[in-house]
Design a protein around this motif. Structure first.
Motif, PDB file in Angstrom:
ATOM      1  N   PHE A   1      43.248  16.565  39.040  1.00 29.32           N
ATOM      2  CA  PHE A   1      44.038  17.573  38.337  1.00 29.32           C
ATOM      3  C   PHE A   1      43.397  18.933  38.532  1.00 29.32           C
ATOM      4  N   VAL A   2      44.223  19.939  38.758  1.00 31.29           N
ATOM      5  CA  VAL A   2      43.744  21.299  38.971  1.00 31.29           C
ATOM      6  C   VAL A   2      44.494  22.209  38.015  1.00 31.29           C
ATOM      7  N   GLY A   3      43.797  23.188  37.465  1.00 36.41           N
ATOM      8  CA  GLY A   3      44.453  24.153  36.595  1.00 36.41           C
ATOM      9  C   GLY A   3      44.610  23.638  35.184  1.00 36.41           C
TER      10      GLY A   3
ATOM     11  N   ARG B   1      48.357  20.736  37.886  1.00 30.44           N
ATOM     12  CA  ARG B   1      49.000  20.019  38.993  1.00 30.44           C
ATOM     13  C   ARG B   1      47.984  19.096  39.653  1.00 30.44           C
TER      14      ARG B   1
ATOM     15  N   GLU C   1      46.186  18.011  42.991  1.00 25.67           N
ATOM     16  CA  GLU C   1      45.936  18.701  44.238  1.00 25.67           C
ATOM     17  C   GLU C   1      44.624  18.238  44.848  1.00 25.67           C
TER      18      GLU C   1
END
Lengths: 233, 166
Positions: A147-149, A155, A157
């Motif tokens: 998970f990113v952000g 999202r 990524e």
């Protein structure tokens, strides 16, 4: 020797091995609690919130996800009350509005009793259930995706949007993705999204015996644990 | 960022995955942002997968993945500041520096950011410049502030910031 504890789900006393989650115990005994983000045999993250149950402690009930709730002696769980059904229907409605373009999600929404969608369809490609992330980290231990952000920018990524060196091209992330199950009538275009509802007659049986696994054929779509265990061919 | 500096930050912390956030904070403090190269080195030295370093760095607002200017101007756009005209203050900064929020000017002197609340609602609109807080801002005051910051010799930038503290 496996230690077992007695817990009560919907008035039924069942003996579950110590250390398992309430969802596991319920599924073992054929009590159907809808679930989506769970990957069998891997640790649960409680992302989809569909498997909510009522946990009664000292006469007060608390609503929580059953996949992250471990069994304890003399636990009282209610999996099919009016309150739980209402909340579960709303959660399923939000998920299907976010990404209607999948048979798995349409099926799980139907199982949770969604009859109409009050939210605008977004037709996105991801509901952030995290199945791909947990299969990558849990079963293969490679952590090629994550998970990113944060918040509405969250999202799945690979680092820096480049192919990770750790990725072994095993394709497991695609195998477990609910978005990889195409709707029966083919992919829906933007503006044409709808609640499918073709399988609604199958649910008549489930309504007569609420809360119990009825081998509803929906499990194949959303990869219910009972199908994964090969209990039925 | 020089390789030497990163080595000294990592000193005594190698192979300790739980030190990840502390290392990232030190890198952020030293370069103003977290370069990709530094993240790859940290991942190797701490024994943390690169995905995890990237997730942590992108999760926290305190870490920036893009280079930031010498002077970071942060405009509070929380509710209290908003009703007192934070929008005009932000527009002043954007217009004067010709830069979008979250971006850096071409000469690398300024970057403009906005946050949702700084917790000083009674003093709004609030603008912070390199960590020091300016209260009751308006477009005119901000124009003067940017003017003084821009004409200031860059070498002594970080030492003189307390002079503007109110």
């Amino acid at each position: 020797m496996i230690q077992r504890v007695a817990i009560k789900i919907d008035g039924m006393i069942i003996r579950a091995p110590k250390g398992t989650s309430v969802l596991d115990a319920a599924l073992d005994y054929g009590i159907c609690i809808p679930h989506l983000c769970r990957v069998p045999y891997l640790s649960d993250i409680g992302a989809c919130r569909l498997c909510i149950v009522e946990h009664v402690v000292n006469g007060r009930s608390k609503i929580t996800t059953s996949c992250t709730l471990l069994v304890k002696e003399d636990m009282v769980i209610l999996s099919n009350t009016e309150e739980v059904r209402k909340l579960r229907r709303n959660i399923a409605e939000l998920i299907v509005a976010e990404a209607p373009n999948s048979r798995a999600i349409q099926d799980v929404a139907l199982r949770c009793g969604v009859k109409e969608v009050r939210y605008p369809f977004r037709n996105s490609d991801c509901i952030l259930c995290g199945r791909c992330v947990s299969v990558c980290t849990g079963r293969f231990g490679v952590k090629a995706i994550g998970f990113v952000g944060r918040g509405n920018e969250r999202r799945v990524e690979t680092p820096f949007n480049m192919r990770s060196e750790l990725c072994r091209d095993c394709g497991a992330c695609i195998d477990v993705c609910p978005m990889a199950v195409v709707p029966c009538g083919g992919p829906m275009k933007t503006g044409e999204e709808r609640l499918c509802g073709n399988c609604e007659p199958k649910m008549a049986f489930a309504e007569q015996t609420p809360g119990f696994c009825v081998w509803c054929d929906l499990g194949e779509g959303f990869q219910c644990e009972r199908y994964a265990m090969g209990l039925r061919k | 960022m020089t390789h030497f500096k990163l080595t000294s930050i990592l000193e005594g912390r190698r192979s300790q995955p739980h030190q990840l956030i502390e290392v990232l904070q030190d890198v952020q403090e030293h370069c103003g942002y977290i370069p990709e190269e530094a993240m790859r080195t940290i991942s190797k030295e701490l024994g943390v997968p690169l995905t995890e370093v990237y997730s942590v760095a992108s999760f926290y607002k305190a870490f920036s993945l893009k280079p930031r200017g010498k002077n970071v101007i942060t405009v509070c756009t929380g509710t209290a500041c908003h009703v007192r005209g934070a929008k005009m203050v932000l527009n002043q900064a954007i217009g004067q520096l010709n830069v979008a929020p979250g971006e850096m000017t071409e000469d690398g002197l300024f970057s403009v950011e906005h946050v949702n609340c700084l917790g000083a609602c009674a003093l709004g609109p609030v603008v912070t410049e390199n960590g020091s807080c300016h209260h009751h801002m308006n477009p005119g005051k901000l124009r003067k502030l940017i003017g003084t910051l821009g004409s200031r010799p860059t070498e002594e930038g970080s030492y003189e910031k307390n002079q503007y503290h109110q």
